[in-house]
Design a protein around this motif. Structure first.
Motif, PDB file in Angstrom:
ATOM      1  N   GLU A 113       0.825  -1.211   0.000  1.00  0.00           N
ATOM      2  CA  GLU A 113       0.000   0.000   0.000  1.00  0.00           C
ATOM      3  C   GLU A 113       0.856   1.257   0.000  1.00  0.00           C
ATOM      4  O   GLU A 113       0.539   2.236  -0.691  1.00  0.00           O
ATOM      5  CB  GLU A 113      -0.927  -0.015   1.221  1.00  0.00           C
ATOM      6  N   ASP A 114       1.971   1.241   0.757  1.00  0.00           N
ATOM      7  CA  ASP A 114       2.829   2.424   0.826  1.00  0.00           C
ATOM      8  C   ASP A 114       3.539   2.692  -0.489  1.00  0.00           C
ATOM      9  O   ASP A 114       3.791   3.852  -0.842  1.00  0.00           O
ATOM     10  CB  ASP A 114       3.874   2.251   1.939  1.00  0.00           C
ATOM     11  N   ASN A 115       3.859   1.630  -1.236  1.00  0.00           N
ATOM     12  CA  ASN A 115       4.657   1.811  -2.454  1.00  0.00           C
ATOM     13  C   ASN A 115       3.837   1.842  -3.734  1.00  0.00           C
ATOM     14  O   ASN A 115       4.372   2.163  -4.797  1.00  0.00           O
ATOM     15  CB  ASN A 115       5.701   0.699  -2.553  1.00  0.00           C
ATOM     16  N   THR A 116       2.562   1.458  -3.648  1.00  0.00           N
ATOM     17  CA  THR A 116       1.723   1.494  -4.849  1.00  0.00           C
ATOM     18  C   THR A 116       0.430   2.284  -4.644  1.00  0.00           C
ATOM     19  O   THR A 116      -0.208   2.678  -5.618  1.00  0.00           O
ATOM     20  CB  THR A 116       1.334   0.071  -5.295  1.00  0.00           C
ATOM     21  N   GLY A 117       0.049   2.477  -3.392  1.00  0.00           N
ATOM     22  CA  GLY A 117      -1.229   3.126  -3.116  1.00  0.00           C
ATOM     23  C   GLY A 117      -2.415   2.234  -3.418  1.00  0.00           C
ATOM     24  O   GLY A 117      -3.554   2.699  -3.516  1.00  0.00           O
ATOM     25  N   LEU A 118      -2.169   0.915  -3.561  1.00  0.00           N
ATOM     26  CA  LEU A 118      -3.208  -0.025  -3.941  1.00  0.00           C
ATOM     27  C   LEU A 118      -3.505  -0.994  -2.800  1.00  0.00           C
ATOM     28  O   LEU A 118      -2.665  -1.251  -1.936  1.00  0.00           O
ATOM     29  CB  LEU A 118      -2.773  -0.809  -5.179  1.00  0.00           C
ATOM     30  N   TYR A 119      -4.706  -1.549  -2.838  1.00  0.00           N
ATOM     31  CA  TYR A 119      -5.142  -2.507  -1.819  1.00  0.00           C
ATOM     32  C   TYR A 119      -5.399  -3.854  -2.498  1.00  0.00           C
ATOM     33  O   TYR A 119      -6.391  -4.006  -3.216  1.00  0.00           O
ATOM     34  CB  TYR A 119      -6.414  -2.007  -1.124  1.00  0.00           C
ATOM     35  N   PRO A 120      -4.533  -4.808  -2.306  1.00  0.00           N
ATOM     36  CA  PRO A 120      -4.635  -6.085  -3.038  1.00  0.00           C
ATOM     37  C   PRO A 120      -5.664  -7.035  -2.433  1.00  0.00           C
ATOM     38  O   PRO A 120      -5.350  -8.142  -2.002  1.00  0.00           O
ATOM     39  CB  PRO A 120      -3.221  -6.648  -2.924  1.00  0.00           C
ATOM     40  N   ASP A 121      -6.907  -6.603  -2.407  1.00  0.00           N
ATOM     41  CA  ASP A 121      -7.991  -7.439  -1.892  1.00  0.00           C
ATOM     42  C   ASP A 121      -8.979  -7.707  -3.011  1.00  0.00           C
ATOM     43  O   ASP A 121      -9.808  -6.860  -3.347  1.00  0.00           O
ATOM     44  CB  ASP A 121      -8.715  -6.761  -0.723  1.00  0.00           C
ATOM     45  N   SER A 122      -8.885  -8.871  -3.620  1.00  0.00           N
ATOM     46  CA  SER A 122      -9.785  -9.256  -4.703  1.00  0.00           C
ATOM     47  C   SER A 122     -10.638 -10.425  -4.235  1.00  0.00           C
ATOM     48  O   SER A 122     -10.186 -11.265  -3.478  1.00  0.00           O
ATOM     49  CB  SER A 122      -8.994  -9.655  -5.952  1.00  0.00           C
ATOM     50  N   GLN A 123     -11.858 -10.467  -4.695  1.00  0.00           N
ATOM     51  CA  GLN A 123     -12.739 -11.547  -4.267  1.00  0.00           C
ATOM     52  C   GLN A 123     -13.863 -11.738  -5.269  1.00  0.00           C
ATOM     53  O   GLN A 123     -14.145 -10.879  -6.092  1.00  0.00           O
ATOM     54  CB  GLN A 123     -13.323 -11.241  -2.888  1.00  0.00           C
ATOM     55  N   THR A 124     -14.484 -12.882  -5.182  1.00  0.00           N
ATOM     56  CA  THR A 124     -15.641 -13.191  -6.004  1.00  0.00           C
ATOM     57  C   THR A 124     -16.627 -13.970  -5.157  1.00  0.00           C
ATOM     58  O   THR A 124     -16.229 -14.774  -4.302  1.00  0.00           O
ATOM     59  CB  THR A 124     -15.257 -14.017  -7.247  1.00  0.00           C
ATOM     60  N   ASP A 125     -17.910 -13.721  -5.375  1.00  0.00           N
ATOM     61  CA  ASP A 125     -18.938 -14.442  -4.626  1.00  0.00           C
ATOM     62  C   ASP A 125     -19.175 -15.842  -5.168  1.00  0.00           C
ATOM     63  O   ASP A 125     -19.913 -16.607  -4.582  1.00  0.00           O
ATOM     64  CB  ASP A 125     -20.273 -13.673  -4.676  1.00  0.00           C
ATOM     65  N   ASN A 126     -18.534 -16.163  -6.302  1.00  0.00           N
ATOM     66  CA  ASN A 126     -18.847 -17.431  -6.958  1.00  0.00           C
ATOM     67  C   ASN A 126     -17.583 -18.107  -7.481  1.00  0.00           C
ATOM     68  O   ASN A 126     -17.425 -18.302  -8.683  1.00  0.00           O
ATOM     69  CB  ASN A 126     -19.834 -17.168  -8.101  1.00  0.00           C
ATOM     70  N   PRO A 127     -16.642 -18.476  -6.579  1.00  0.00           N
ATOM     71  CA  PRO A 127     -15.462 -19.197  -7.058  1.00  0.00           C
ATOM     72  C   PRO A 127     -15.794 -20.672  -7.261  1.00  0.00           C
ATOM     73  O   PRO A 127     -16.707 -21.216  -6.634  1.00  0.00           O
ATOM     74  CB  PRO A 127     -14.459 -19.023  -5.914  1.00  0.00           C
ATOM     75  N   SER A 128     -15.068 -21.314  -8.131  1.00  0.00           N
ATOM     76  CA  SER A 128     -15.256 -22.742  -8.348  1.00  0.00           C
ATOM     77  C   SER A 128     -13.951 -23.337  -8.845  1.00  0.00           C
ATOM     78  O   SER A 128     -13.032 -22.616  -9.253  1.00  0.00           O
ATOM     79  CB  SER A 128     -16.386 -23.006  -9.348  1.00  0.00           C
ATOM     80  N   PHE A 129     -13.887 -24.657  -8.803  1.00  0.00           N
ATOM     81  CA  PHE A 129     -12.684 -25.320  -9.274  1.00  0.00           C
ATOM     82  C   PHE A 129     -13.034 -26.723  -9.740  1.00  0.00           C
ATOM     83  O   PHE A 129     -14.080 -27.289  -9.396  1.00  0.00           O
ATOM     84  CB  PHE A 129     -11.613 -25.386  -8.179  1.00  0.00           C
ATOM     85  N   GLU A 130     -12.153 -27.277 -10.541  1.00  0.00           N
ATOM     86  CA  GLU A 130     -12.208 -28.668 -10.949  1.00  0.00           C
ATOM     87  C   GLU A 130     -10.811 -29.251 -10.834  1.00  0.00           C
ATOM     88  O   GLU A 130      -9.818 -28.540 -11.017  1.00  0.00           O
ATOM     89  CB  GLU A 130     -12.691 -28.821 -12.400  1.00  0.00           C
ATOM     90  N   LEU A 131     -10.734 -30.527 -10.544  1.00  0.00           N
ATOM     91  CA  LEU A 131      -9.439 -31.195 -10.556  1.00  0.00           C
ATOM     92  C   LEU A 131      -9.576 -32.552 -11.224  1.00  0.00           C
ATOM     93  O   LEU A 131     -10.613 -33.198 -11.148  1.00  0.00           O
ATOM     94  CB  LEU A 131      -8.860 -31.319  -9.147  1.00  0.00           C
ATOM     95  N   ASP A 132      -8.528 -32.936 -11.921  1.00  0.00           N
ATOM     96  CA  ASP A 132      -8.461 -34.228 -12.603  1.00  0.00           C
ATOM     97  C   ASP A 132      -7.526 -35.148 -11.826  1.00  0.00           C
ATOM     98  O   ASP A 132      -6.411 -34.741 -11.449  1.00  0.00           O
ATOM     99  CB  ASP A 132      -7.925 -34.071 -14.034  1.00  0.00           C
ATOM    100  N   ILE A 133      -7.970 -36.365 -11.586  1.00  0.00           N
ATOM    101  CA  ILE A 133      -7.137 -37.372 -10.924  1.00  0.00           C
ATOM    102  C   ILE A 133      -6.888 -38.496 -11.924  1.00  0.00           C
ATOM    103  O   ILE A 133      -7.833 -39.054 -12.486  1.00  0.00           O
ATOM    104  CB  ILE A 133      -7.790 -37.929  -9.653  1.00  0.00           C
ATOM    105  N   ALA A 134      -5.635 -38.798 -12.164  1.00  0.00           N
ATOM    106  CA  ALA A 134      -5.258 -39.807 -13.153  1.00  0.00           C
ATOM    107  C   ALA A 134      -4.332 -40.826 -12.508  1.00  0.00           C
ATOM    108  O   ALA A 134      -3.892 -40.677 -11.364  1.00  0.00           O
ATOM    109  CB  ALA A 134      -4.593 -39.145 -14.360  1.00  0.00           C
ATOM    110  N   TRP A 135      -4.032 -41.882 -13.269  1.00  0.00           N
ATOM    111  CA  TRP A 135      -3.143 -42.930 -12.774  1.00  0.00           C
ATOM    112  C   TRP A 135      -1.783 -42.808 -13.443  1.00  0.00           C
ATOM    113  O   TRP A 135      -1.680 -42.696 -14.667  1.00  0.00           O
ATOM    114  CB  TRP A 135      -3.717 -44.317 -13.049  1.00  0.00           C
TER     115      TRP A 135
END
Length: 477
Positions: A113-135
């Motif tokens: 914040e001191d060096n960029t003046g920015l607030y790195p707080d990002s969010q979404t109300d609808n996150p999701s993910f998928e993962l693949d499991i293989a052999w």
């Protein structure tokens, strides 16, 4: 936070990719061996993969040796190790956003914040993910080959590891919709160009990231000084934190949620006179119901009152009340008609079969209740009360539990429709999105899943498939 849907492919009898909508109360209907339990077992398997980081579990700590999973080779569709299992979750995080602020220290926050003046707080109300499991036949073990994160339903980032390799690569599919501050908007084209080629992220043989550590962008194909000449390190920290929020935030939320999952199997024990309640409840004891008796015995006065209220006149009207048996031997009952003390084994089986479900529903540290056949041994008048129990425990005042129920009970479904229909005339109508029915059936050797929603008028939004209600009509007419 709630789970909005689960994605399943090549898991047990489910071959085709299915995105299954879930609600605070989700009922799984279908004939015997139609795949209902596969959905519940997918959630248990996901727990083992994400929380225990074990893609090849013979048993789960949630169910212990009561439920044999058998590892990847038993769980993959057709028991064909050339298939890849895909599992995913879509989360509603609108009421739980703290996790998105945890990928930096307070010192780093002040530094950015001191060096960029920015607030790195990002969010979404609808996150999701998928993962693949293989052999991996080279190492003779299962592994997570790919992890895909989505925000607002669109691809965000992908982590991938090739069979036999020990380095995880990251690609960025689309970042233009990620809500970040101005400095990172300027990075969009640079980052998208750089991420067209895979970037080594960390050493390891699994694409499943560790959500306890944020991304490390030390090896990106651009210079941070070209991006932000004033303070390159501040730009790098900002980028790592913001990307970690989108990629790893859902995993943190899921780990938190799955920590509150209990699974109750179809057959619950009836405690005998030698039963001793355990103070430190083993999660696997929920499967056969023992943990319900443990939790009641060592629970608060408030928990005992809530459980007994459900057995009282307002609901079951059973004439029985539960209390701690003397000398630490477990739970006993009082018959309110004559004040006689009884053991659970001395009353009807339905009394004890439903007891663990009632306790789990009332416990504040249980967020997800997964159960098979809660209506076992219950009179229809009690079965409909179970639906009321779940509806009351999914509201905000009850910490918003979720129930995933495998059932054959038409009575529970009919009570669900009735409550939604009746509530439309009140001041606070029951949201028809509060419940979801999934119909499972076998078609050409594989499990097919059909989502049946409920209208605001308390009716099915699609025709009911063959069986159950139709079979009852055949018997009647």
């Amino acid at each position: 936070m709630k789970i909005k849907s689960i994605t399943i492919q090549n898991f047990k009898g489910i071959r085709r990719k299915a995105v299954i909508p879930l609600a605070p109360v989700t009922m799984l209907f279908g004939a015997n061996s139609s795949g209902k339990s596969s959905i519940l077992h997918a959630l248990i398997y996901l727990f083992e993969v994400v929380v225990n980081r074990n893609p090849d579990p013979e048993y789960s700590i949630i169910t212990g040796e009561h439920l044999y999973l058998g590892g990847f080779k038993e769980l993959v569709f057709g028991k064909d190790i050339n298939n890849t299992i895909t599992l995913g979750l879509d989360l509603d995080t609108s009421d739980d956003l703290d996790v998105f602020d945890e990928f930096m220290s307070e010192v780093e926050r002040s530094f950015v914040e001191d060096n960029t003046g920015l607030y790195p707080d990002s969010q979404t109300d609808n996150p999701s993910f998928e993962l693949d499991i293989a052999w991996n036949d080279l190492d003779n073990k299962a592994f997570v080959s790919e992890y895909r994160a989505f925000v607002y339903g669109r691809p965000f980032m992908t982590l991938r590891v090739e069979k036999g390799q020990k380095s995880v690569n990251v690609t960025l599919a689309d970042m233009t919709h990620w809500p970040v501050a101005d400095i990172f908007q300027e990075l969009v084209e640079e980052v998208k160009t750089g991420f067209l080629l895979p970037i080594p992220l960390h050493k390891g043989d699994t694409a499943l990231p560790d959500p306890s550590h944020r991304l490390n962008l030390d090896f990106v194909p651009w210079s941070w000084s070209d991006i932000y000449e004033v303070h390159p390190l501040a730009a790098k920290v900002f980028a790592e934190v913001s990307l970690s929020q989108g990629l790893l935030g859902p995993l943190r939320l899921l780990q938190k949620m799955l920590a509150s999952l209990v699974h109750i199997g179809p057959l619950r024990v009836v405690p005998n006179r030698s039963f001793v309640a355990k103070r430190d409840v083993n999660r696997a004891r929920w499967y056969d119901g023992q943990a319900g008796w443990d939790s009641f015995y060592h629970g608060s006065i408030w928990l005992k009152q809530l459980v007994n209220k459900w057995y009282g006149e307002e609901h079951f009207n059973s004439n029985y009340q539960f209390f701690n048996a003397p000398l630490g031997y477990g739970v006993a009952l009082t018959d309110t008609r004559n004040s006689h003390s009884l053991l659970p084994s001395q009353v009807g089986a339905g009394i004890s079969q439903v007891f663990p479900f009632i306790v789990a529903s009332m416990k504040t540290d249980v967020g997800i209740v997964s159960i098979e056949q809660p209506e076992l041994h219950l009179h229809p008048a009690w079965q409909v009360e179970l639906t009321d129990l779940m509806l009351t425990q999914t509201n905000e005042q009850s910490a918003g539990k979720q129930f995933f129920v495998e059932t054959h009970s038409e009575h529970m479904v009919l009570r669900l429709l009735k409550r939604i229909r009746e509530s439309q005339d009140g001041d606070q109508p029951l949201d028809n999105k509060q419940a979801q029915i999934i119909f499972c059936e076998i078609y050409e050797g594989e499990t097919r899943l059909r989502a049946i929603g409920i209208t605001s008028d308390g009716d099915f939004d699609t025709p009911w498939p063959n069986g159950f209600f139709e079979e009852r009509n055949k018997e009647l007419f």
